[in-house]
Design a protein around this motif. Structure first.
Motif, PDB file in Angstrom:
ATOM      1  N   LEU A   1      32.332  38.771  36.937  1.00 40.78           N
ATOM      2  CA  LEU A   1      31.241  38.993  37.882  1.00 40.78           C
ATOM      3  C   LEU A   1      31.796  39.382  39.246  1.00 40.78           C
ATOM      4  N   ARG A   2      31.258  40.459  39.804  1.00 39.87           N
ATOM      5  CA  ARG A   2      31.700  40.932  41.123  1.00 39.87           C
ATOM      6  C   ARG A   2      30.501  40.938  42.061  1.00 39.87           C
TER       7      ARG A   2
ATOM      8  N   PRO B   1      29.282  40.631  46.572  1.00 39.11           N
ATOM      9  CA  PRO B   1      29.685  40.471  47.971  1.00 39.11           C
ATOM     10  C   PRO B   1      30.030  39.004  48.219  1.00 39.11           C
ATOM     11  N   GLN B   2      30.950  38.751  49.124  1.00 30.06           N
ATOM     12  CA  GLN B   2      31.489  37.396  49.284  1.00 30.06           C
ATOM     13  C   GLN B   2      30.417  36.357  49.590  1.00 30.06           C
ATOM     14  N   ASP B   3      29.432  36.709  50.427  1.00 29.72           N
ATOM     15  CA  ASP B   3      28.389  35.733  50.744  1.00 29.72           C
ATOM     16  C   ASP B   3      27.522  35.438  49.524  1.00 29.72           C
ATOM     17  N   LYS B   4      27.267  36.473  48.702  1.00 32.83           N
ATOM     18  CA  LYS B   4      26.476  36.277  47.487  1.00 32.83           C
ATOM     19  C   LYS B   4      27.263  35.481  46.442  1.00 32.83           C
ATOM     20  N   MET B   5      28.569  35.705  46.392  1.00 36.68           N
ATOM     21  CA  MET B   5      29.391  34.953  45.445  1.00 36.68           C
ATOM     22  C   MET B   5      29.387  33.466  45.799  1.00 36.68           C
TER      23      MET B   5
ATOM     24  N   SER C   1      34.046  39.556  45.947  1.00 38.92           N
ATOM     25  CA  SER C   1      34.820  38.535  45.231  1.00 38.92           C
ATOM     26  C   SER C   1      34.509  38.664  43.742  1.00 38.92           C
ATOM     27  N   THR C   2      35.480  38.276  42.924  1.00 37.94           N
ATOM     28  CA  THR C   2      35.314  38.358  41.470  1.00 37.94           C
ATOM     29  C   THR C   2      35.509  36.975  40.858  1.00 37.94           C
TER      30      THR C   2
ATOM     31  N   ASP D   1      34.651  49.792  28.947  1.00 34.65           N
ATOM     32  CA  ASP D   1      35.513  50.554  29.843  1.00 34.65           C
ATOM     33  C   ASP D   1      34.854  50.830  31.190  1.00 34.65           C
ATOM     34  N   ASN D   2      33.579  50.454  31.337  1.00 33.76           N
ATOM     35  CA  ASN D   2      32.852  50.752  32.565  1.00 33.76           C
ATOM     36  C   ASN D   2      33.380  49.932  33.738  1.00 33.76           C
ATOM     37  N   LYS D   3      33.614  50.604  34.852  1.00 34.28           N
ATOM     38  CA  LYS D   3      34.055  49.935  36.072  1.00 34.28           C
ATOM     39  C   LYS D   3      33.055  50.243  37.178  1.00 34.28           C
ATOM     40  N   PRO D   4      32.844  49.306  38.097  1.00 35.73           N
ATOM     41  CA  PRO D   4      31.901  49.573  39.190  1.00 35.73           C
ATOM     42  C   PRO D   4      32.406  50.689  40.095  1.00 35.73           C
ATOM     43  N   GLN D   5      31.520  51.578  40.484  1.00 30.65           N
ATOM     44  CA  GLN D   5      31.862  52.677  41.382  1.00 30.65           C
ATOM     45  C   GLN D   5      31.544  52.232  42.807  1.00 30.65           C
ATOM     46  N   LEU D   6      32.521  51.580  43.457  1.00 32.01           N
ATOM     47  CA  LEU D   6      32.313  51.035  44.789  1.00 32.01           C
ATOM     48  C   LEU D   6      33.246  51.702  45.798  1.00 32.01           C
ATOM     49  N   THR D   7      32.833  51.698  47.047  1.00 34.72           N
ATOM     50  CA  THR D   7      33.670  52.258  48.098  1.00 34.72           C
ATOM     51  C   THR D   7      34.817  51.289  48.398  1.00 34.72           C
ATOM     52  N   ALA D   8      35.826  51.785  49.085  1.00 32.58           N
ATOM     53  CA  ALA D   8      36.971  50.935  49.440  1.00 32.58           C
ATOM     54  C   ALA D   8      36.532  49.760  50.302  1.00 32.58           C
TER      55      ALA D   8
END
Length: 399
Positions: free
Chosen positions: A345-346, A348-352, A302-303, A288-295
């Motif tokens: 997997l989530r 940042p777009q450049d890392k993805m 990217s996922t 049930d864990n979700k990442p706590q990220l800012t908007a």
């Protein structure tokens, strides 16, 4: 009278002998353990010597042998030689440890409880290597006591890395330490070296609590305590050890309790989950864990659904990401991959983009680390010597 003297001589000769130097107390202390701890001692010593000489993990058959032998090293801590997460901790651990555990929990419990979360990728990597040598998984907590899992840790005496090797010991066990490279800071290589070193100490002492005392203060001090006390039981000889060494052993026991016996990852079950899942976060279902990220972060990420034997440390290393940052984007990554086989997997777009470009090589590296590929273990890295250029001779001043 002569008859009485003859009988006394016969009785004296029949008593178990104590070997000088390497004092052997197994027969005196616990006859029930004779068959399991001393029967194949010569074979065990030869196999350990082979591992140390080759600087490589043993073969599968030898690993199974080591696993059976080394589990008895916790005979003075756990009532059944090893920890059983399905039973209460207090019913298994030596009662002598209880008071220290409570005091240590008050001082360090909060920090260590947090480490259960962010340290999980490190624990997984260390465990994967320990089992390749047939060593108990509990030994991973030595790295907690030594360095708080930090590769950058350095003691005032010059010990460095997560296992706090001194330079000369590190070199003895196959690590490169010089002015240009320091493999004590390499998690993978230093944990292999630590496994070999722990096997060496176990060959001498055959008791993990004594091995930890030796890891801290050296085998010489442990042998001195054995000789003075007449015992190989840590709880009986502890006060013949330096205070730092006996406290070190108790810190290990308390750390193990906080991590595993006090609501740790292997013991707690979430009663509200309805599925009996192991509770990895002290009450929360990991699925049930979700990442706590800012908007803003959510907009720039990217996922991608992935499956396979991925390891968060390896991914983070290849993407040049801090492991804490990776865990914030992907909470419970390693546990989900083990239990569920896939993960959204989530990144940042450049890392993805970097991950997708290199995903197969990353997966291959993860699998090799997991399986302990022989080529990786046997290929010690040799670095060319860096030749220093001679400084130009000073020009002679003209007349």
């Amino acid at each position: 009278m002569k008859r009485i003297i003859q009988i006394l001589l016969i009785l004296l000769l029949a008593l178990p002998k104590v070997k000088a130097g390497n004092i052997d107390f197994y027969q005196q202390q616990d006859p029930a353990l004779n068959d399991t701890t001393t029967e194949d001692k010569k074979k065990e010593d030869e196999l350990i010597d082979e591992v140390i000489k080759t600087k490589a993990a043993p073969t599968k058959e030898k690993v199974e042998y080591f696993s059976q032998v080394t589990k008895y090293g916790f005979k003075n801590l756990f009532s059944k030689y090893s920890y059983n997460p399905t039973l209460s901790y207090s019913s298994q651990v030596n009662p002598s440890a209880n008071l220290f555990i409570q005091d240590y929990m008050k001082a360090h419990g909060t920090y260590l409880t947090k480490m259960k979360g962010w340290g999980q990728p490190y624990f997984n990597l260390i465990e994967n290597i320990l089992v390749q040598y047939g060593l108990p998984r509990e030994l991973k907590y030595i790295a907690v006591i030594e360095s708080n899992l930090s590769t950058g840790a350095t003691s005032y005496k010059g010990a460095g890395g997560p296992w706090q090797f001194m330079p000369y010991t590190a070199r003895d066990y196959g690590l490169v330490v010089n002015g240009y490279y320091d493999e004590r800071r390499d998690y993978f290589k230093s944990t292999h070296a630590a496994s070999r070193y722990l096997l060496t100490l176990y060959r001498q002492l055959h008791d993990w609590l004594l091995v930890m005392a030796a890891y801290n203060g050296g085998p010489g001090r442990v042998y001195s305590a054995i000789k003075k006390s007449g015992s190989r039981n840590f709880w009986e000889l502890q006060y013949y050890l330096p205070e730092e060494s006996r406290t070190y052993v108790k810190r290990f026991i308390a750390t193990h309790f906080i991590m595993e016996g006090g609501g740790g990852v292997t013991t707690s079950v979430n009663p509200n989950s309805g599925n009996g899942l192991v509770d990895i976060n002290g009450g929360a279902n990991p699925f049930d864990n979700k990442p706590q990220l800012t908007a803003e972060e959510l907009e720039t990420t990217s996922t991608q659904t992935i499956s396979g034997k991925y390891n968060s440390l390896i991914i983070a290393k290849n993407l040049a990401m801090d492991i804490i940052q990776f865990n914030r984007f992907n909470p419970e990554f390693d546990n989900m991959m083990v239990n569920n086989g896939n993960y959204d997997l989530r990144l940042p777009q450049d890392k993805m983009q970097l991950f997708l470009t290199n995903k197969y090589s990353i997966l291959n590296e993860c699998v090799q680390v997991l399986l302990g590929d022989a080529d990786i273990q046997n290929n010690q890295t040799f670095y060319p010597e860096v030749k220093k250029e001679k400084a130009p001779a000073p020009k002679k001043k003209k007349g």
